[in-house]
Write a protein that holds these residues in place. Structure first.
Motif, PDB file in Angstrom:
ATOM      1  N   MET A 227       0.828  -1.211   0.000  1.00 57.43           N
ATOM      2  CA  MET A 227       0.000   0.000   0.000  1.00 57.43           C
ATOM      3  C   MET A 227       0.857   1.254   0.000  1.00 57.43           C
ATOM      4  O   MET A 227       0.552   2.233  -0.705  1.00 57.43           O
ATOM      5  CB  MET A 227      -0.918  -0.002   1.222  1.00 57.43           C
ATOM      6  CG  MET A 227      -2.089  -0.962   1.127  1.00 57.43           C
ATOM      7  SD  MET A 227      -3.132  -0.867   2.619  1.00 57.43           S
ATOM      8  CE  MET A 227      -4.465  -2.000   2.173  1.00 57.43           C
ATOM      9  N   ARG A 228       1.933   1.249   0.781  1.00 55.60           N
ATOM     10  CA  ARG A 228       2.817   2.422   0.796  1.00 55.60           C
ATOM     11  C   ARG A 228       3.442   2.627  -0.583  1.00 55.60           C
ATOM     12  O   ARG A 228       3.519   3.766  -1.073  1.00 55.60           O
ATOM     13  CB  ARG A 228       3.889   2.247   1.871  1.00 55.60           C
ATOM     14  CG  ARG A 228       3.382   2.461   3.295  1.00 55.60           C
ATOM     15  CD  ARG A 228       4.511   2.531   4.297  1.00 55.60           C
ATOM     16  NE  ARG A 228       5.123   1.218   4.501  1.00 55.60           N
ATOM     17  CZ  ARG A 228       4.718   0.340   5.407  1.00 55.60           C
ATOM     18  NH1 ARG A 228       3.692   0.634   6.197  1.00 55.60           N
ATOM     19  NH2 ARG A 228       5.326  -0.820   5.539  1.00 55.60           N
ATOM     20  N   ASP A 229       3.883   1.545  -1.215  1.00 52.18           N
ATOM     21  CA  ASP A 229       4.474   1.664  -2.551  1.00 52.18           C
ATOM     22  C   ASP A 229       3.449   2.120  -3.587  1.00 52.18           C
ATOM     23  O   ASP A 229       3.810   2.718  -4.601  1.00 52.18           O
ATOM     24  CB  ASP A 229       5.074   0.328  -2.984  1.00 52.18           C
ATOM     25  CG  ASP A 229       6.332  -0.030  -2.207  1.00 52.18           C
ATOM     26  OD1 ASP A 229       6.917   0.867  -1.571  1.00 52.18           O
ATOM     27  OD2 ASP A 229       6.733  -1.217  -2.229  1.00 52.18           O
ATOM     28  N   ALA A 230       2.168   1.821  -3.327  1.00 53.74           N
ATOM     29  CA  ALA A 230       1.106   2.214  -4.255  1.00 53.74           C
ATOM     30  C   ALA A 230       0.607   3.633  -3.998  1.00 53.74           C
ATOM     31  O   ALA A 230      -0.324   4.085  -4.675  1.00 53.74           O
ATOM     32  CB  ALA A 230      -0.056   1.232  -4.150  1.00 53.74           C
ATOM     33  N   GLY A 231       1.197   4.308  -3.013  1.00 50.45           N
ATOM     34  CA  GLY A 231       0.802   5.685  -2.730  1.00 50.45           C
ATOM     35  C   GLY A 231      -0.324   5.820  -1.734  1.00 50.45           C
ATOM     36  O   GLY A 231      -1.047   6.826  -1.752  1.00 50.45           O
ATOM     37  N   HIS A 232      -0.470   4.841  -0.847  1.00 48.05           N
ATOM     38  CA  HIS A 232      -1.516   4.895   0.177  1.00 48.05           C
ATOM     39  C   HIS A 232      -0.905   4.747   1.572  1.00 48.05           C
ATOM     40  O   HIS A 232      -1.231   3.807   2.315  1.00 48.05           O
ATOM     41  CB  HIS A 232      -2.553   3.792  -0.056  1.00 48.05           C
ATOM     42  CG  HIS A 232      -3.227   3.859  -1.392  1.00 48.05           C
ATOM     43  ND1 HIS A 232      -4.280   4.715  -1.659  1.00 48.05           N
ATOM     44  CD2 HIS A 232      -2.990   3.182  -2.552  1.00 48.05           C
ATOM     45  CE1 HIS A 232      -4.677   4.551  -2.915  1.00 48.05           C
ATOM     46  NE2 HIS A 232      -3.901   3.632  -3.472  1.00 48.05           N
ATOM     47  N   PRO A 233       0.004   5.663   1.966  1.00 52.57           N
ATOM     48  CA  PRO A 233       0.688   5.503   3.261  1.00 52.57           C
ATOM     49  C   PRO A 233      -0.253   5.603   4.454  1.00 52.57           C
ATOM     50  O   PRO A 233      -0.056   4.894   5.454  1.00 52.57           O
ATOM     51  CB  PRO A 233       1.705   6.650   3.263  1.00 52.57           C
ATOM     52  CG  PRO A 233       1.132   7.665   2.316  1.00 52.57           C
ATOM     53  CD  PRO A 233       0.444   6.881   1.253  1.00 52.57           C
ATOM     54  N   GLU A 234      -1.273   6.447   4.374  1.00 51.30           N
ATOM     55  CA  GLU A 234      -2.190   6.581   5.501  1.00 51.30           C
ATOM     56  C   GLU A 234      -3.012   5.301   5.684  1.00 51.30           C
ATOM     57  O   GLU A 234      -3.236   4.848   6.812  1.00 51.30           O
ATOM     58  CB  GLU A 234      -3.113   7.788   5.294  1.00 51.30           C
ATOM     59  CG  GLU A 234      -2.378   9.120   5.325  1.00 51.30           C
ATOM     60  CD  GLU A 234      -3.326  10.294   5.174  1.00 51.30           C
ATOM     61  OE1 GLU A 234      -4.550  10.073   5.022  1.00 51.30           O
ATOM     62  OE2 GLU A 234      -2.845  11.436   5.193  1.00 51.30           O
ATOM     63  N   ARG A 235      -3.462   4.727   4.591  1.00 45.38           N
ATOM     64  CA  ARG A 235      -4.218   3.482   4.682  1.00 45.38           C
ATOM     65  C   ARG A 235      -3.323   2.364   5.215  1.00 45.38           C
ATOM     66  O   ARG A 235      -3.770   1.518   6.000  1.00 45.38           O
ATOM     67  CB  ARG A 235      -4.769   3.116   3.301  1.00 45.38           C
ATOM     68  CG  ARG A 235      -5.566   1.857   3.219  1.00 45.38           C
ATOM     69  CD  ARG A 235      -6.822   1.863   4.040  1.00 45.38           C
ATOM     70  NE  ARG A 235      -7.690   3.009   3.803  1.00 45.38           N
ATOM     71  CZ  ARG A 235      -8.898   3.165   4.352  1.00 45.38           C
ATOM     72  NH1 ARG A 235      -9.355   2.234   5.191  1.00 45.38           N
ATOM     73  NH2 ARG A 235      -9.623   4.229   4.106  1.00 45.38           N
ATOM     74  N   ALA A 236      -2.050   2.347   4.799  1.00 45.34           N
ATOM     75  CA  ALA A 236      -1.111   1.351   5.307  1.00 45.34           C
ATOM     76  C   ALA A 236      -0.915   1.498   6.806  1.00 45.34           C
ATOM     77  O   ALA A 236      -0.888   0.498   7.545  1.00 45.34           O
ATOM     78  CB  ALA A 236       0.231   1.479   4.593  1.00 45.34           C
ATOM     79  N   ALA A 237      -0.793   2.744   7.267  1.00 41.53           N
ATOM     80  CA  ALA A 237      -0.614   2.984   8.705  1.00 41.53           C
ATOM     81  C   ALA A 237      -1.844   2.522   9.476  1.00 41.53           C
ATOM     82  O   ALA A 237      -1.736   1.930  10.557  1.00 41.53           O
ATOM     83  CB  ALA A 237      -0.339   4.463   8.953  1.00 41.53           C
ATOM     84  N   ARG A 238      -3.012   2.776   8.930  1.00 43.52           N
ATOM     85  CA  ARG A 238      -4.243   2.344   9.598  1.00 43.52           C
ATOM     86  C   ARG A 238      -4.353   0.825   9.611  1.00 43.52           C
ATOM     87  O   ARG A 238      -4.832   0.235  10.580  1.00 43.52           O
ATOM     88  CB  ARG A 238      -5.458   2.951   8.903  1.00 43.52           C
ATOM     89  CG  ARG A 238      -5.640   4.446   9.168  1.00 43.52           C
ATOM     90  CD  ARG A 238      -6.983   4.907   8.676  1.00 43.52           C
ATOM     91  NE  ARG A 238      -8.081   4.166   9.296  1.00 43.52           N
ATOM     92  CZ  ARG A 238      -9.342   4.230   8.894  1.00 43.52           C
ATOM     93  NH1 ARG A 238      -9.663   5.004   7.860  1.00 43.52           N
ATOM     94  NH2 ARG A 238     -10.280   3.545   9.508  1.00 43.52           N
TER      95      ARG A 238
END
Length: 330
Positions: free
Chosen positions: A32-43
């Motif tokens: 998810m972080r590599d796909a540009g979704h760092p906030e979703r990854a953190a959650r």
């Protein structure tokens, strides 16, 4: 709270469910972080215990009372399905090898010889009668294949017997046997585990390997919405062994699935027919599988973790969870 995310594992022995869930969650978060979704990854990392579950069924394959062939290959029809599975896998490896653009040097010729030998052993296993005969010949095939990459050096297949045990889980599921004291077959007990994990809420489902077969069949009996179904390294389109035995027939997308993405790696020896859209009928809403290729590094690319860490896989999961969350909030 993040919308529900349900993982469905594939073949393999007993495992620590907590550690398995953490490994899958961590791999997906990296993707998810590599796909540009760092906030979703953190959650996902922070709330995983509350919103993420693993449908675990490996323990159902353990037969404490079984000895010899039964412990590895199952019983009755499962033995012949296992033999046919080996034939199809070896044929797929042979086809891939013959179509390879690699130079036909000494290494290519050695692989050719090994595959020819494995093919002869597999065909013999497919004609065998009797559980011990099938098992012995299956072990011969496994021993031969383990001389090749990517089979050689796979840690969880340290011996041919472990390889056959894991592959036999596919045949044991599809044999629809091994009923318990209540008359419930092994495959039904496995699907019940997934129904328990799904509960009565909408859920994004991510299934791997044999878990893709379990998910497809279980979701046909699941009444809640599935905003996204993701299948990884799936054997669903194995036309000799798997596809003709799927329930219901013809194989179709469950009616509650709103989107289905199927991912395969070119070096994944289990996903031998990766384009599921050729063999799966769309549901009434026109939803069918859409297959996408991903390429991972390393010798063994079939692992769930390698798929989940791919941005191409994790990005749509992040988007589906976000969309489901907005839909719930409105």
């Amino acid at each position: 709270m993040m919308p529900r995310l349900v993982f469905v594992h594939g073949i393999g022995g007993l495992r620590d469910t907590g550690r398995e869930l953490a490994e899958w969650t961590d791999a997906l978060a990296r993707g998810m972080r590599d796909a540009g979704h760092p906030e979703r990854a953190a959650r996902l990392n922070a709330e995983g215990a509350g919103g993420v579950s693993l449908a675990y069924y490996a323990d159902l394959f353990v037969q404490p009372e079984a000895q010899g062939a039964g412990e590895v290959a199952g019983e009755g029809a499962a033995e012949q399905i296992l033999a046919d599975l080996l034939v199809e896998l070896v044929a797929a490896l042979g086809s891939e090898h013959s179509g390879s653009t690699a130079p036909r040097d000494g290494a290519w010729q050695r692989r050719e010889r090994i595959l020819a030998h494995a093919s002869a052993e597999a065909e013999t296993a497919g004609q065998a009668q009797g559980g011990m005969s099938v098992l012995r010949r299956a072990l011969n095939v496994a021993t031969t294949l383990m001389a090749l990459k990517p089979w050689r050096g796979v840690a969880h297949w340290a011996t041919p017997k472990l390889m056959v045990r894991d592959l036999a889980q596919v045949s044991r599921y599809l044999a629809r046997g091994e009923s318990d004291a209540s008359g419930v077959t092994l495959d039904a007990r496995i699907r019940r585990r997934l129904h328990e994990a799904l509960g009565d809420e909408p859920a994004v489902v991510v299934a791997h390997s044999l878990g893709t077969v379990v998910a497809l069949e279980a979701l046909h009996g699941h009444p809640e919405r599935v905003p996204l179904l993701v299948t990884l390294g799936s054997p669903l389109s194995m036309r000799t062994v798997v596809r003709p035995r799927l329930l219901p027939q013809p194989p179709s997308t469950p009616g509650t699935v709103e989107r289905w993405l199927n991912f395969w790696d070119k070096d994944d020896i289990i996903a031998v027919r990766p384009h599921l859209e050729r063999d799966i009928v769309p549901n009434a809403s026109g939803v069918g599988p859409r297959s996408r290729r991903t390429d991972a590094d390393g010798v063994w690319v079939h692992s769930a973790g390698k798929y989940l860490a791919q941005a191409a896989v994790a990005g749509p999961v992040a988007q589906a969870l976000a969309s489901a969350e907005r839909r719930t909030a409105s």
